[in-house]
Design an enzyme around this catalytic site. Structure first.
Site, mmCIF file in Angstrom:
data_model
loop_
_atom_site.group_PDB
_atom_site.id
_atom_site.type_symbol
_atom_site.label_atom_id
_atom_site.label_comp_id
_atom_site.label_asym_id
_atom_site.label_seq_id
_atom_site.Cartn_x
_atom_site.Cartn_y
_atom_site.Cartn_z
ATOM 1 N N GLU A 85 0.861 -1.185 0.000
ATOM 2 C CA GLU A 85 0.000 0.000 0.000
ATOM 3 C C GLU A 85 0.890 1.225 0.000
ATOM 4 O O GLU A 85 2.121 1.122 0.061
ATOM 5 C CB GLU A 85 -0.937 -0.016 1.212
ATOM 6 C CG GLU A 85 -1.984 -1.115 1.150
ATOM 7 C CD GLU A 85 -2.972 -1.059 2.296
ATOM 8 O OE1 GLU A 85 -2.950 -0.077 3.063
ATOM 9 O OE2 GLU A 85 -3.761 -2.003 2.435
ATOM 10 N N HIS A 142 -8.373 10.346 3.594
ATOM 11 C CA HIS A 142 -8.067 9.273 2.652
ATOM 12 C C HIS A 142 -8.229 9.818 1.243
ATOM 13 O O HIS A 142 -9.255 10.420 0.914
ATOM 14 C CB HIS A 142 -8.988 8.075 2.878
ATOM 15 C CG HIS A 142 -8.454 6.816 2.268
ATOM 16 N ND1 HIS A 142 -8.403 6.614 0.910
ATOM 17 C CD2 HIS A 142 -7.929 5.698 2.836
ATOM 18 C CE1 HIS A 142 -7.873 5.430 0.667
ATOM 19 N NE2 HIS A 142 -7.571 4.856 1.820
ATOM 20 N N ARG A 170 -0.205 8.845 1.970
ATOM 21 C CA ARG A 170 -1.563 9.348 1.780
ATOM 22 C C ARG A 170 -1.647 10.869 1.735
ATOM 23 O O ARG A 170 -2.426 11.423 0.967
ATOM 24 C CB ARG A 170 -2.475 8.813 2.890
ATOM 25 C CG ARG A 170 -2.778 7.348 2.721
ATOM 26 C CD ARG A 170 -3.640 6.815 3.847
ATOM 27 N NE ARG A 170 -3.954 5.414 3.605
ATOM 28 C CZ ARG A 170 -4.622 4.658 4.463
ATOM 29 N NH1 ARG A 170 -5.025 5.160 5.616
ATOM 30 N NH2 ARG A 170 -4.880 3.394 4.177
ATOM 31 N N HIS A 188 -10.630 10.577 7.329
ATOM 32 C CA HIS A 188 -10.467 9.136 7.469
ATOM 33 C C HIS A 188 -9.902 8.710 8.821
ATOM 34 O O HIS A 188 -10.463 7.850 9.483
ATOM 35 C CB HIS A 188 -9.561 8.630 6.353
ATOM 36 C CG HIS A 188 -9.312 7.154 6.385
ATOM 37 N ND1 HIS A 188 -10.348 6.228 6.326
ATOM 38 C CD2 HIS A 188 -8.164 6.422 6.459
ATOM 39 C CE1 HIS A 188 -9.853 5.002 6.356
ATOM 40 N NE2 HIS A 188 -8.530 5.087 6.453
ATOM 41 N N ARG A 209 -0.237 8.974 9.218
ATOM 42 C CA ARG A 209 -0.178 7.523 9.412
ATOM 43 C C ARG A 209 0.218 6.799 8.128
ATOM 44 O O ARG A 209 -0.313 7.076 7.055
ATOM 45 C CB ARG A 209 -1.535 7.017 9.874
ATOM 46 C CG ARG A 209 -1.640 5.507 9.987
ATOM 47 C CD ARG A 209 -3.010 5.093 10.471
ATOM 48 N NE ARG A 209 -4.054 5.382 9.508
ATOM 49 C CZ ARG A 209 -4.619 4.476 8.710
ATOM 50 N NH1 ARG A 209 -4.214 3.207 8.759
ATOM 51 N NH2 ARG A 209 -5.590 4.799 7.893
#
Length: 863
Positions: A143, A263, A312, A373, A408
């Site tokens: 990811e 997100h 992100r 998110h 994160r």
């Protein structure tokens, strides 16, 4: 606005935020050893782990909805862990630190990546079934932000649902009690300020209905996120920031709330769509999907080396920039090349959701836009989940452990819940074994009276709060938009009608509390870092902002403190902080000494001898014993060292007081807790205690030597760097008095100043002209220098290396017109003769620069 000074606090003008929710008195009470608030991966893992450690304990789980509800079940991507032999914890750590943009706590991240694989295997042992390849090995994927395939997943894109299923099933098979449909209200505390339980409201009918109380020795917040503070979010409807709001009202420190992760790829349902929005997992990009604009241009290729798999915050900002450049309200995620089979097998949930909204991802690019998110910040917690309120723990998204920093890394959140849940369970268990008052179930009885101001927000304000936050405090922020939101939030507190206590008003109050703290943190951080993007301050600014914003709630409003990155949170029992202050010592300065000592002592992996020889769960009581006669000084300092260096796991009891004379064999203090912590903290605590007691003991000998003469013993500036305040305190414990603390609180003219100024009188006049009103002392080494400085108005004369006969002459000459100090060449044998000349002070530099340490030891009692 000038950035906050690390040593200053700012009290913000945010009136009328309740410190307690208005609610009926509890109509029922239950007792537990541990109460866990929340039923996601963090809460259920913790409850199960603790029940395994202490099968006799009563563990109670309180959840706002049903056990299977919450944010965990919505997690699509997976859990990041180093399972590939080609991967390493160091690489996982590096990827996490890069994503966190300078604000990750490296020690916390190291705990995460090293303990994570074992925690994941424990989850598998508990019944969670993850996807495997044809050979039966776990399938690993990538990811955003990860440079290795290290994400495990279940059901293709239903990892959270599988994790929740397994944990709920394990809980159902255990003796753990559950209260569902229960909204937690406020923290209960005992008379010492420790967490003693919670009040809550059960939505339903039965034996436990309405407002009640759970009394428990340890309270764990695992309440998840606060995404519902925004109009559009991936979070479920229950994520109203209840844990963060409760912690603020309880006086706990909340950290880094401005770092809300948006997100980048949330299914765009239209301009006016609000509430929980479907997430398009990052794993879709991990499998090869790409971001494109309406013209089909892949805009991420020139933004970051990882292109569509960038962290992100990078992707979200890039999408917003492209939207702004093109005037579009969304971008597209193109995965048409997957084909129908891959969509149905690898991402069945996302495929179905898209189809429900009229989009076929097999033949169409998916419209996406960023939405709220994940909260990287939250209730400040240490490596064992302890908050700043004793007995209160925080775990999962509600906590700020330092793992995530400013942003994160994908799929680290479920891992964090696993790892720190196990650590909290172990910490509470160790405390109960050691008899820590923070972990012992409170005795039956009424909770301590709570006189904090209570209040509620009109539930009709909820959509207004969410709308303002999405418009002005979302992905793009600036001083103007944030100030507008702040003003709007203040206005929402006014209502023309009385607000009745109910679930809707409690949730609205929580949302407003969290939103207010978030906006003020975002207004103060004048830079762009991680998931905090300021349009008016587009660059990262390490010179001013490499640090954290800590928020607390008081009756005067919200107090915000800037804490430089890397500075450890202070862990001092309240009585220790009070004793230090009463002794004229700054608790922050003293704890900085502890941390300096720890930094010198403890490198990775830590105290290797204790780690190798002492089992992790072993606890002991140790006695701090005098090995020689003397005067004790620094007991509060030693107690603070034991507490701070163990992060509060060690408890102490002082048996004597500073300034008391002790004899060989006397027990000065007992210390109880994990044995490893005892021995790791021993050296720092004893170094300070023996040194300060040695100063007090030597001072006491001098004081007794001149007893009855009227002269007093005092120190000088001959102190060790960084220890002056402590060493001068020790002099006071020994019966002496202090001279100057620094070169600024009084002027002292010495021989070199006289030479430079051209004479004693000239030097005196120069100081008086430059600093009128400042006390002036003059050092002389001859009788003939005394009269000129007296004529100038000297208040104190220091007689350097005068013989006893010369001291007698000096005392007669001065005749009370100034205070006199004798210094230089003094010994204990000559002290009384000098004191009987009539001088006011004997200055003894040896008190602080060469006093022998008093022999004090730490003795384990053993089992």
């Amino acid at each position: 606005m000038k950035p906050l000074n690390p040593r200053e606090e700012t009290v913000m003008a945010i009136p009328a935020i309740p410190q307690r929710l208005t609610a009926p008195a509890p109509g029922w009470t239950v007792e537990a050893d541990v109460v866990v608030v929340g039923s996601g991966i963090a809460g259920l893992t913790l409850a199960l782990r603790y029940a395994g450690l202490d099968p006799e304990a009563k563990v109670l789980v309180v959840t706002k909805d049903v056990l299977s509800s919450g944010s965990t079940r919505w997690a699509q991507g997976g859990i990041a862990a180093v399972l590939d032999p080609q991967d390493t914890p160091a690489e996982h750590l590096s990827d996490t630190l890069i994503a966190g943009v300078g604000l990750c706590d490296e020690e916390a991240v190291r705990v995460l990546v090293t303990e994570g694989p074992g925690a994941l295997r424990g989850l598998i042992a508990a019944g969670a079934r993850f996807d495997t390849d044809d050979s039966g090995e776990l399938q690993l994927t990538r990811e955003g932000g990860h440079r290795r395939n290290r994400i495990v997943h279940a059901g293709g894109d239903a990892t959270g649902a599988e994790v929740q299923r397994a944990l709920v099933q394990a809980l159902r098979e255990s003796s753990i009690e559950v209260i569902e449909h229960a909204l937690v209200l406020d923290l209960l505390k005992d008379a010492g300020g420790r967490a003693a339980g919670v009040t809550l409201h059960v939505m339903g009918e039965g034996e436990r209905d309405g407002v009640g109380a759970v009394r428990a020795g340890a309270v764990v917040l695992a309440t998840g996120g606060m995404g519902q503070v925004y109009a559009a979010t991936t979070n479920p409807v229950v994520s109203t920031g209840d844990g963060v709001a409760l912690a603020l009202r309880a006086g706990a420190v909340v950290r880094d709330l401005e770092f809300v992760q948006f997100h980048p790829t949330v299914l765009w349902l239209g301009e006016d769509s609000t509430g929980q929005q479907p997430l398009i997992s990052e794993a879709v990009r991990g499998e090869g999907a790409v971001l494109v604009d309406a013209e089909g241009v892949r805009f991420m290729k020139d933004v970051h080396e990882l292109a569509d798999l960038a962290p992100r915050d990078v992707v979200a900002k890039a999408i917003m920039r492209r939207m702004r450049e093109t005037g579009a309200d969304h971008m597209y995620l193109d995965a048409r090349h997957f084909g129908e089979e891959k969509w149905r097998t690898r991402f069945p949930t996302i495929h179905a959701v898209c189809r429900e909204h009229g989009i076929d991802p097999v033949t169409q690019p998916i419209p996406v836009a960023p939405a709220a998110h994940y909260a990287s910040g939250g209730v400040r917690a240490d490596l064992h989940g302890r908050t700043s309120v004793p007995g209160l723990y925080a775990c999962g998204e509600v906590a700020c452990t330092g793992v995530h920093g400013a942003n994160r890394l994908a799929s680290n959140s479920l891992l964090e819940g696993l790892v720190f849940a196990e650590r909290i369970a172990a910490d509470i268990h160790a405390g109960r074994r050691a008899g820590s008052p923070a972990a012992v179930r409170p005795a039956p009885g009424e909770p301590v009276a709570d006189d904090r101001p209570a209040g509620l927000v009109d539930p009709r304000a909820r959509p207004r709060i969410q709308g303002h936050m999405s418009r002005g405090a979302s992905v793009l922020r600036g001083q103007e938009s944030l100030s507008e939101v702040a003003r709007a939030l203040v206005s929402t507190r006014w209502t023309p009608v009385a607000v009745e206590p109910c679930t809707e008003s409690w949730e609205a109050t929580n949302l407003l509390t969290v939103a207010s703290a978030l906006v003020e943190a975002a207004r103060n951080r004048e830079e762009t870092r991680g998931s905090h993007w300021r349009e008016d301050f587009p660059e990262r600014n390490d010179a001013w902002w490499l640090g954290h914003l800590d928020v607390t709630l008081t009756a005067e409003g919200m107090t915000m403190t800037y804490v430089p990155h890397g500075q450890r949170a202070t862990v001092l029992p309240p009585r220790v902080a009070t004793d230090l202050i009463e002794a004229g010592l700054d608790p922050a300065t003293v704890t900085a000494l502890f941390q300096t000592a720890a930094d010198e002592d403890l490198q990775t992996p830590g105290d290797v001898t204790s780690l190798a020889t002492i089992p992790a769960g072993q606890t002991d009581t140790a006695d701090v014993v005098a090995r020689a006669d003397g005067v004790v000084s620094g007991l509060a300092v030693a107690e603070g060292a034991f507490s701070h260096l163990s992060q509060g796991r060690l408890t102490t009891e002082r048996l004597v007081k500073d300034g008391e004379r002790v004899t060989r064999g006397d027990v000065l203090m007992t210390v109880t807790g994990p044995t490893r912590d005892l021995l790791t903290a021993e050296r720092t605590a004893l170094n300070l205690l023996t040194h300060l007691s040695g100063i007090a003991t030597l001072t006491d000998r001098w004081v007794r030597a001149v007893e009855g003469t009227g002269a007093r013993i005092r120190d000088s500036r001959k102190t060790l760097p960084g220890l002056r305040a402590l060493e001068k305190y020790a002099v006071r414990c020994g019966g002496g008095v202090n001279h100057r603390m620094s070169l600024s609180d009084a002027a002292l003219i010495k021989d070199n100043h006289v030479v430079a100024a051209g004479g004693v009188a000239e030097a005196f006049r120069a100081v008086r002209d430059a600093y009128p009103g400042l006390p002036i002392e003059v050092e002389v080494d001859r009788i003939d220098q005394i009269e000129p400085v007296l004529a100038e108005g000297a208040e104190e004369i220091l007689l350097d290396n005068f013989t006893v006969d010369d001291l007698v002459l000096a005392v007669r000459l001065v005749d009370g017109r100034a205070r006199l100090e004798s210094s230089g060449g003094l010994t204990l044998d000559s002290a009384r003769d000098v004191a009987e000349t009539g001088v006011d002070y004997l200055a003894v530099g040896a008190l602080t620069h060469s006093a022998p340490a008093l022999d004090i030891a730490l003795d384990l009692r053993g089992n």
